[in-house]
Design an enzyme around this catalytic site. Sequence first.
Site, PDB file in Angstrom:
ATOM      1  N   ARG A 281      16.391  -6.369  45.294  1.00 25.36           N
ATOM      2  CA  ARG A 281      16.343  -5.650  46.569  1.00 25.36           C
ATOM      3  C   ARG A 281      17.565  -4.745  46.764  1.00 25.36           C
ATOM      4  O   ARG A 281      18.053  -4.596  47.887  1.00 25.36           O
ATOM      5  CB  ARG A 281      16.253  -6.619  47.757  1.00 25.36           C
ATOM      6  CG  ARG A 281      14.963  -7.394  47.840  1.00 25.36           C
ATOM      7  CD  ARG A 281      13.890  -6.573  48.543  1.00 25.36           C
ATOM      8  NE  ARG A 281      12.623  -7.299  48.538  1.00 25.36           N
ATOM      9  CZ  ARG A 281      12.147  -7.959  49.591  1.00 25.36           C
ATOM     10  NH1 ARG A 281      12.818  -7.958  50.721  1.00 25.36           N
ATOM     11  NH2 ARG A 281      11.012  -8.585  49.499  1.00 25.36           N
TER      12      ARG A 281
ATOM     13  N   ARG B 187      14.254   5.806  55.163  1.00 25.45           N
ATOM     14  CA  ARG B 187      13.097   5.054  55.673  1.00 25.45           C
ATOM     15  C   ARG B 187      12.634   5.648  57.004  1.00 25.45           C
ATOM     16  O   ARG B 187      11.439   5.793  57.242  1.00 25.45           O
ATOM     17  CB  ARG B 187      13.524   3.595  55.832  1.00 25.45           C
ATOM     18  CG  ARG B 187      12.656   2.753  56.670  1.00 25.45           C
ATOM     19  CD  ARG B 187      11.757   1.860  55.827  1.00 25.45           C
ATOM     20  NE  ARG B 187      11.562   0.586  56.481  1.00 25.45           N
ATOM     21  CZ  ARG B 187      10.909   0.409  57.600  1.00 25.45           C
ATOM     22  NH1 ARG B 187      10.394   1.448  58.230  1.00 25.45           N
ATOM     23  NH2 ARG B 187      10.763  -0.779  58.120  1.00 25.45           N
TER      24      ARG B 187
ATOM     25  N   ASP C 210       6.370  -2.318  46.187  1.00 28.50           N
ATOM     26  CA  ASP C 210       6.241  -3.683  46.694  1.00 28.50           C
ATOM     27  C   ASP C 210       5.166  -4.428  45.914  1.00 28.50           C
ATOM     28  O   ASP C 210       4.202  -3.809  45.438  1.00 28.50           O
ATOM     29  CB  ASP C 210       5.896  -3.697  48.185  1.00 28.50           C
ATOM     30  CG  ASP C 210       6.209  -5.049  48.804  1.00 28.50           C
ATOM     31  OD1 ASP C 210       7.365  -5.277  49.186  1.00 28.50           O
ATOM     32  OD2 ASP C 210       5.296  -5.903  48.866  1.00 28.50           O
TER      33      ASP C 210
HETATM   34  C1  CP3 Z   1       7.547 -11.620  48.065  1.00 30.44           C
HETATM   35  C2  CP3 Z   1       7.882 -10.177  47.758  1.00 30.44           C
HETATM   36  C3  CP3 Z   1       7.489  -9.032  48.528  1.00 30.44           C
HETATM   37  N1  CP3 Z   1       7.998  -7.924  47.877  1.00 30.44           N
HETATM   38  C4  CP3 Z   1       8.699  -8.301  46.769  1.00 30.44           C
HETATM   39  C5  CP3 Z   1       8.598  -9.697  46.643  1.00 30.44           C
HETATM   40  C6  CP3 Z   1       9.103 -10.528  45.483  1.00 30.44           C
HETATM   41  C7  CP3 Z   1      10.576 -10.730  45.512  1.00 30.44           C
HETATM   42  C8  CP3 Z   1      11.075 -11.639  46.608  1.00 30.44           C
HETATM   43  O1  CP3 Z   1      10.788 -12.853  46.557  1.00 30.44           O
HETATM   44  O2  CP3 Z   1      11.789 -11.142  47.478  1.00 30.44           O
HETATM   45  C9  CP3 Z   1       9.373  -7.451  45.782  1.00 30.44           C
HETATM   46  C10 CP3 Z   1      10.045  -6.220  46.225  1.00 30.44           C
HETATM   47  N2  CP3 Z   1      10.044  -5.643  47.461  1.00 30.44           N
HETATM   48  C11 CP3 Z   1      10.783  -4.493  47.427  1.00 30.44           C
HETATM   49  C12 CP3 Z   1      11.220  -4.291  46.109  1.00 30.44           C
HETATM   50  C13 CP3 Z   1      11.900  -2.987  45.707  1.00 30.44           C
HETATM   51  C14 CP3 Z   1      12.866  -2.948  44.675  1.00 30.44           C
HETATM   52  C15 CP3 Z   1      14.204  -3.618  44.958  1.00 30.44           C
HETATM   53  O3  CP3 Z   1      15.121  -2.938  45.439  1.00 30.44           O
HETATM   54  O4  CP3 Z   1      14.345  -4.805  44.602  1.00 30.44           O
HETATM   55  C16 CP3 Z   1      10.806  -5.385  45.352  1.00 30.44           C
HETATM   56  C17 CP3 Z   1      11.077  -5.717  43.899  1.00 30.44           C
HETATM   57  C18 CP3 Z   1      11.059  -3.588  48.555  1.00 30.44           C
HETATM   58  C19 CP3 Z   1      10.913  -4.106  49.933  1.00 30.44           C
HETATM   59  N3  CP3 Z   1       9.874  -4.850  50.434  1.00 30.44           N
HETATM   60  C20 CP3 Z   1      10.050  -5.044  51.791  1.00 30.44           C
HETATM   61  C21 CP3 Z   1      11.241  -4.388  52.184  1.00 30.44           C
HETATM   62  C22 CP3 Z   1      11.750  -4.277  53.603  1.00 30.44           C
HETATM   63  C23 CP3 Z   1      10.898  -3.260  54.287  1.00 30.44           C
HETATM   64  C24 CP3 Z   1      11.591  -2.369  55.284  1.00 30.44           C
HETATM   65  O5  CP3 Z   1      12.263  -1.378  54.897  1.00 30.44           O
HETATM   66  O6  CP3 Z   1      11.385  -2.634  56.465  1.00 30.44           O
HETATM   67  C25 CP3 Z   1      11.789  -3.795  51.028  1.00 30.44           C
HETATM   68  C26 CP3 Z   1      13.021  -2.945  50.929  1.00 30.44           C
HETATM   69  C27 CP3 Z   1       9.078  -5.749  52.692  1.00 30.44           C
HETATM   70  C28 CP3 Z   1       8.470  -7.003  52.220  1.00 30.44           C
HETATM   71  N4  CP3 Z   1       7.786  -7.155  51.041  1.00 30.44           N
HETATM   72  C29 CP3 Z   1       7.386  -8.467  50.909  1.00 30.44           C
HETATM   73  C30 CP3 Z   1       7.799  -9.172  52.052  1.00 30.44           C
HETATM   74  C31 CP3 Z   1       7.572 -10.644  52.293  1.00 30.44           C
HETATM   75  C32 CP3 Z   1       8.448  -8.252  52.874  1.00 30.44           C
HETATM   76  C33 CP3 Z   1       8.951  -8.487  54.277  1.00 30.44           C
HETATM   77  C34 CP3 Z   1      10.218  -9.240  54.302  1.00 30.44           C
HETATM   78  C35 CP3 Z   1      11.371  -8.315  54.515  1.00 30.44           C
HETATM   79  O7  CP3 Z   1      11.275  -7.522  55.452  1.00 30.44           O
HETATM   80  O8  CP3 Z   1      12.348  -8.425  53.754  1.00 30.44           O
HETATM   81  C36 CP3 Z   1       6.646  -9.008  49.752  1.00 30.44           C
END
Ligand code: CP3
Length: 343
Positions: free
Chosen positions: A24, A37, A74
Amino acid sequence: MSEKTILRALAGERLPTPPIWMMRQAGRYLPEYRATREKAGDFLSLCYNPELAAEVTLQPIRRFGFDGAILFADILLVPQALGADLWFVTGEGPRLSTVTRQEDFDKLGPAADVHETLSPIYETVRILSRALPSETTLIGFAGAPWTVATYMIAGRGTPDQGPAHALKAENRPLFEALLDRITAATIEYLSAQVEAGAECVKLFDSWAGSLHGADFDAYALEPARRIIAELKARHPGLPVIAFPREAREHYIGFAQATGADCVAIDDSVEAAWAAEHVQPHACVQGNLASRHMVTGGADLVADTKRIVKALSGGPHIFNLGHGITPDADPANVQLMIDTVRGD
Ligand SMILES: Cc1c2[nH]c(c1CCC(=O)O)Cc1[nH]c(c(CCC(=O)O)c1C)Cc1[nH]c(c(CCC(=O)O)c1C)Cc1[nH]c(c(C)c1CCC(=O)O)C2
């Protein structure tokens, strides 16, 4: 010899200083991410906008000089490409239309059709492979079938993956058909990322830790083995990182039996244990607790040094045990990097 240190570590080389990147690493803890964003609108619009997605991928590379850049996207884009509805509720997380009955499953499209929805992601990869510094490795990724299925079955994130475990108990053929569809779609998606320029790929099984015994083998290990075998058949030499989070002693099985070149570990196991049991079979990545990126200070420095030392005898990529959180301080990220690189 490649100047890309991550590819060298993935090939099994022990480097004097481990390469670094962060799960992330493009995210809300960075003011420049929040600004982009804002410009994109919502999170999904950012994922599907190749120029802006490439821009946020590059931001942490410019600021910190990480050795790896992970594609900004994602894991839940694959269910969306299979036909599930997907939206994000600010402050709460993802929401999806659920798959709990045969008729829900029958509405999903074939794996081969995911490219229609996902083609902007491949464009992001192409932009990045042109824009990245020559020493930076471009990392593609997807969610592992079990983790993606937990979101598709529940329609949201769940603390214990209860709905997915319930479907597995009540209608195992449907549960397995869903996992198979996700597995096939994941192979298509990752293969297309590699064709667009991803130099290695990572499989995120964030909820692997809630599988035990035969279920762990059938629904975490076996799908990973199938995906990795097919990707390597299509793209000989492609390095793959597997992250079965909270897999405990199963991290060893992942290193031995899935064909992964690198196993990413969370912070619930000891780095010294991983050096003894996992590193003989695969490169090890991860382990630093994400909370250090919030709290910083002497504890961060001590833990970083402990991990670098424990894993110094074999191939190692420095990373966190899970994603960096929005409340992290970018100054602590810099302190971690300086500590690893000995600056
Ligand atoms: C379970 C999972 C998800 N997404 C991801 C996983 C597996 C890794 C882990 O266990 O964290 C993987 C993921 N999500 C994102 C990336 C991008 C690359 C990176 O920088 O790592 C990666 C590799 C961007 C993101 N994916 C998300 C954000 C935040 C969104 C925002 O900008 O509001 C980002 C930067 C949103 C997201 N996406 C997901 C959830 C549960 C959420 C909401 C929780 C949160 O808000 O942190 C599903």
